[in-house]
Design an enzyme around this catalytic site. Structure first.
Site, PDB file in Angstrom:
ATOM      1  N   GLU A   1     -39.477  98.472  73.948  1.00  0.00           N
ATOM      2  CA  GLU A   1     -39.809  99.873  73.669  1.00  0.00           C
ATOM      3  C   GLU A   1     -41.244 100.171  74.081  1.00  0.00           C
ATOM      4  O   GLU A   1     -42.104  99.297  74.054  1.00  0.00           O
ATOM      5  CB  GLU A   1     -39.671 100.152  72.159  1.00  0.00           C
ATOM      6  CG  GLU A   1     -38.324 100.720  71.750  1.00  0.00           C
ATOM      7  CD  GLU A   1     -38.170 102.210  72.064  1.00  0.00           C
ATOM      8  OE1 GLU A   1     -38.892 102.728  72.940  1.00  0.00           O
ATOM      9  OE2 GLU A   1     -37.325 102.840  71.424  1.00  0.00           O
TER      10      GLU A   1
ATOM     11  N   ASP B   1     -42.368 104.450  66.283  1.00  0.00           N
ATOM     12  CA  ASP B   1     -43.056 105.427  65.435  1.00  0.00           C
ATOM     13  C   ASP B   1     -42.391 105.390  64.047  1.00  0.00           C
ATOM     14  O   ASP B   1     -42.715 104.534  63.235  1.00  0.00           O
ATOM     15  CB  ASP B   1     -42.932 106.788  66.141  1.00  0.00           C
ATOM     16  CG  ASP B   1     -43.672 107.914  65.461  1.00  0.00           C
ATOM     17  OD1 ASP B   1     -44.592 107.655  64.681  1.00  0.00           O
ATOM     18  OD2 ASP B   1     -43.327 109.085  65.704  1.00  0.00           O
TER      19      ASP B   1
HETATM   20  P1  5GP Z   1     -39.231 106.705  66.529  1.00  0.00           P
HETATM   21  O1  5GP Z   1     -39.853 107.711  65.613  1.00  0.00           O
HETATM   22  O2  5GP Z   1     -37.734 106.832  66.545  1.00  0.00           O
HETATM   23  O3  5GP Z   1     -39.682 105.316  66.225  1.00  0.00           O
HETATM   24  O4  5GP Z   1     -39.751 107.047  67.975  1.00  0.00           O
HETATM   25  C1  5GP Z   1     -39.067 108.014  68.712  1.00  0.00           C
HETATM   26  C2  5GP Z   1     -39.711 108.339  70.012  1.00  0.00           C
HETATM   27  O5  5GP Z   1     -40.761 109.250  69.758  1.00  0.00           O
HETATM   28  C3  5GP Z   1     -40.347 107.243  70.816  1.00  0.00           C
HETATM   29  O6  5GP Z   1     -39.459 106.455  71.555  1.00  0.00           O
HETATM   30  C4  5GP Z   1     -41.209 108.087  71.748  1.00  0.00           C
HETATM   31  O7  5GP Z   1     -40.420 108.581  72.797  1.00  0.00           O
HETATM   32  C5  5GP Z   1     -41.617 109.229  70.847  1.00  0.00           C
HETATM   33  N1  5GP Z   1     -42.999 109.063  70.361  1.00  0.00           N
HETATM   34  C6  5GP Z   1     -43.419 108.688  69.138  1.00  0.00           C
HETATM   35  N2  5GP Z   1     -44.778 108.668  69.071  1.00  0.00           N
HETATM   36  C7  5GP Z   1     -45.201 109.051  70.301  1.00  0.00           C
HETATM   37  C8  5GP Z   1     -46.512 109.234  70.877  1.00  0.00           C
HETATM   38  O8  5GP Z   1     -47.568 109.052  70.270  1.00  0.00           O
HETATM   39  N3  5GP Z   1     -46.535 109.639  72.193  1.00  0.00           N
HETATM   40  C9  5GP Z   1     -45.406 109.851  72.933  1.00  0.00           C
HETATM   41  N4  5GP Z   1     -45.559 110.230  74.214  1.00  0.00           N
HETATM   42  N5  5GP Z   1     -44.172 109.678  72.418  1.00  0.00           N
HETATM   43  C10 5GP Z   1     -44.079 109.294  71.116  1.00  0.00           C
HETATM   44 MG    MG Z   2     -39.054 105.873  73.741  1.00  0.00          MG
END
Ligand code: 5GP
Ligand code: MG
Length: 179
Positions: A103, A107
């Site tokens: 990954e 987040d």
């Molecule tokens: P999750 O919240 O499911 O762990 O992350 C979901 C998605 O949110 C990540 O794969 C990524 O695409 C996006 N994401 C989360 N934090 C960031 C960030 O700081 N920058 C960017 N560009 N995408 C983020």
């Molecule tokens: Mg991603």
């Protein structure tokens, strides 16, 4: 690195340089070599964000491995069940194999949890997560990443594969949103 960059309506400041990222990737690659050199390992790179990290990490890995590029689709189902998420691109048999999900960033952990659920019926022997970036304060998932490049604060970052509304994926360093 530039002093700041402008993408769409936002301004970003330098966060991690190409050298810092590459040095850290070498260390993660060493850890993965230790753990997987004697195992049948399949890397699953999560598109789109992980493409640049995947490329650099793979070049640093001196072991036998397989790689697939996968994606979580989200589409509005025809039934009242709402949004259905599917795993796209898993073209390898992962039964009894050791899987490492790659990954760009973890987040909340929701995406990884969804992946774990969708991979479950495929019968892998083990599944671990390797992520370049991890936001521990935002994390509320079931599966914590075992291999982490950088633990970062809960602020939006862009570059090195990560986008802001599809902009900035091609930038070779990481920038952080300027507030
Ligand atoms: P999750 O919240 O499911 O762990 O992350 C979901 C998605 O949110 C990540 O794969 C990524 O695409 C996006 N994401 C989360 N934090 C960031 C960030 O700081 N920058 C960017 N560009 N995408 C983020
Ligand atoms: Mg991603």
């Amino acid at each position: 690195m530039k002093l700041e960059i402008r993408l769409l309506d936002k301004t970003f400041s330098p966060y991690l340089s190409e050298d810092e990222i590459m040095d850290r990737i070498e260390i993660i690659a060493n850890d993965l070599e230790q753990d997987y050199s004697d195992k049948d390992v399949v890397f699953l790179s999560v598109l789109n964000g992980a493409f640049m990290f995947t490329s650099d990490l793979m070049k640093s890995l001196d072991i036998n491995l397989q790689i697939s590029f996968v994606k979580l689709s989200s589409y509005q189902g025809t039934e009242s069940s709402g949004v259905v998420r599917e795993l796209i691109g898993l073209n390898k048999n992962i039964k009894d194999k050791h899987v490492v999900i790659l990954e760009d960033i973890v987040d909340t952990g929701n995406t990884i949890d969804k992946f774990m659920e969708l991979l479950k019926p495929h019968g892998a022997q083990s599944i671990e997560v390797c992520t370049l970036l991890f936001k521990p304060t935002a994390f509320e998932g079931q599966k914590a990443p075992k291999y982490v490049g950088f633990e970062i604060p809960n602020k939006f970052v862009v570059g090195y594969g990560l986008d802001y509304d599809e902009a900035g994926r091609n930038i070779k360093e990481l920038y952080q949103l300027k507030e």
